[in-house]
Scaffold this active site. Sequence first.
Site, PDB file in Angstrom:
ATOM      1  N   TYR A  68     -27.886 -44.293 -32.262  1.00 47.29           N
ATOM      2  CA  TYR A  68     -26.436 -44.113 -32.239  1.00 47.29           C
ATOM      3  C   TYR A  68     -26.107 -42.663 -32.599  1.00 47.29           C
ATOM      4  O   TYR A  68     -26.878 -41.987 -33.295  1.00 47.29           O
ATOM      5  CB  TYR A  68     -25.754 -45.008 -33.269  1.00 47.29           C
ATOM      6  N   ASP A  90     -18.335 -52.548 -31.029  1.00 45.61           N
ATOM      7  CA  ASP A  90     -16.984 -52.888 -31.467  1.00 45.61           C
ATOM      8  C   ASP A  90     -15.932 -52.335 -30.519  1.00 45.61           C
ATOM      9  O   ASP A  90     -16.205 -51.451 -29.699  1.00 45.61           O
ATOM     10  CB  ASP A  90     -16.723 -52.315 -32.865  1.00 45.61           C
TER      11      ASP A  90
END
Length: 246
Positions: free
Chosen positions: A111, A53
């Site tokens: 992540y 994003d």
Amino acid sequence: MRNIKLTIEYDGGRYLGWQRLGNSDKTIQGKIEAILTKLLGTTTEIVGSGRTDAGTHARGQIANFKTNSTISLTEIGDVFNHQLPRDIVVKKVEEVPERFHARYNATGKKYSYHVWNNSIPSAFERHYSFHFPEELNLDLVNQACEKLIGTHDFIGFSSLKKTKKSTVRTIKELSITQEGSLLHFTFVGDGFLYKMVRIIMGTLLEIGTGKMELASIDEIFENKTRSEAGMTVPSHGLFLDEVYYN
């Protein structure tokens, strides 16, 4: 036909995300493709392991492209790192089998999300961690992490609209390490839905402050309703650290 694999690191703060946008040059994919197209003399598209994003960073994004050019791997890497903006770095250039696909062959991802948990903000961590000044019960947060590990339908922890694709994912690791006021959350799984890590993080923080009950996690899994989960934390604390392949 050669197949070239790239390992890419970037600071996403100035960009609108990974994916190329037709009306903007502020994407990671767009910056890399522009240089490749000029270097190879033909329009060249790269395939990423997945989208990140706007504002999200990466230490180990993977991409690949195909070319008939005989240009050396060293020259490709040198051109990238001389011409790309300083906040995008191609760390490794490799030739891989023609069937390799950065997205379809990925078996998992790692992540990390970083939280500055102090009433006083940090001048140095502000671009790479979420300032969360409220006191956290880390025992509760760890219990919540344990409930999220495993194979579940994570649609309630996603911003996805209706989809025909499976929303079942497996989280293999969800752990916390602390370095003073800085909390590092590590997520390892076979895949992550749209905004899934950021919504899970918001849920963990709200459980840690007592705004949500630990049992809420089971209810979100059962009801599959996004509105029952926590806030979506900002993207600037999120890093794609590694993409796994067999």
